[in-house]
Design an enzyme around this catalytic site. Sequence first.
Site, short mmCIF file in Angstrom:
data_model
loop_
_atom_site.label_atom_id
_atom_site.label_comp_id
_atom_site.label_asym_id
_atom_site.label_seq_id
_atom_site.Cartn_x
_atom_site.Cartn_y
_atom_site.Cartn_z
N CYS A 199 0.84 -1.20 0.00
CA CYS A 199 0.00 0.00 0.00
C CYS A 199 0.88 1.25 0.00
O CYS A 199 1.37 1.67 1.05
CB CYS A 199 -0.94 0.01 1.20
SG CYS A 199 -2.06 1.43 1.21
N CYS A 202 -0.62 4.12 2.03
CA CYS A 202 -0.49 3.92 3.48
C CYS A 202 0.93 4.19 3.96
O CYS A 202 1.13 4.81 5.01
CB CYS A 202 -0.88 2.49 3.85
SG CYS A 202 -2.46 1.92 3.22
N ASP A 203 1.91 3.69 3.23
CA ASP A 203 3.28 3.63 3.74
C ASP A 203 4.29 4.50 2.99
O ASP A 203 5.41 4.69 3.47
CB ASP A 203 3.77 2.18 3.70
CG ASP A 203 2.88 1.24 4.48
OD1 ASP A 203 2.32 1.66 5.50
OD2 ASP A 203 2.74 0.06 4.06
#
Length: 387
Positions: A199, A202-203
């Site tokens: 992701c 996300c990261d």
Amino acid sequence: MSYCPKSNLLNLLKRGSKFFRKASNSAAPTAAPTSTPGQASSSAAAISSTSAMDDLHILKTRLCIIGSGPAAHTAAIYASRAELKPILFEGWMANGIAPGGQLTTTTDVENFPGFPVGINGIELMDRCRKQSLRFGTQILTETVNKVDFSTTPFKVFTDSKAVIADSIIVATGAVAKRLDFPGSGEGPGGFWNRGISACAVCDGAAPIFRNKPLAVIGGGDSAMEEATFLTKYGSIVYIIHRRDTFRASKIMQQRALTNPKIQVLWNSAVVGAYGDENTNNRVLGGLKVKNVLSGEVSDLKVSGLFFAIGHEPATKFLDGQLELDSGGYVVTRPGTTLTSVPGVFAAGDVQDKKYRQAVTAAGTGCMAALEAEHYLQEIGSQEVKID
């Protein structure tokens, strides 16, 4: 929720099945189980469900929630505060993931509101679980393997329990597809969550990726979108694709191919990952990349690798009883969590193939709980105790 003694409930079910058989033979049938649109209203399904309950611990509830991520627990919090006394099945290593969902596979979560310095994914879900329990949700650590939505009330089965519910919220999520090669895993020598992720949104902004070379595996729209997103943070982004053409839409391809910070490695596949010697191999240092035409293997120095090869929604246990799209996601009415079966709602990534974020999952969990409460009011559902 109320516990129902098995012997009493079975007697009721047997008497009910006799009644329905008599009614079906009469010229003017009276009462019958409520059929849901698009579902077969067959006595065979009811008899099958009845026989499946013979050796199971039986519970009854107004609302059963299936799932354990942000969507499921947000739904549980709202529903329990509304005194619906929900039962929540959080699963046990369902789809290979621990209770708590995909957030349990990540480390720092920095984009969930309320945590200015971030929070560990496991800790976040543990807090959600405790909040669900605080308001009265009954959480069962068992995996649902079968449902019966053909008649109401609905039935949900695990290996040891059967729940009879007036309404259902499906919040089982979707699992990011990952590739398996040396260094890709979570164990010793693996760099999952230490440079390898599924992701980018996300990261990607994590400090270990900033101003570093990064790589994305994939050839669809998701890969193009994630590679473009990562150019905000990485010094260069490689798209690794095992073919010589992308399957992504033309506009997404154009955005990626014209971005000066993106470089494509065609006809290539990752066959290994290794650590960064400067950190004593604590984080990802590079990849072994094989040209699938020549067989040549080369080193690619990167600090981050992102899988963008799709997700698999956890819907197999539904056995076709809800309308799914071509990717296996539950179809919901736009702007709602309503599914093809009245009284069954879907929240989180199991019905969202676009955003797939913890905060959006939580939002749809809230929607599902409110819509379930409204549905129960409409049908006049009340807590029923069977002696």
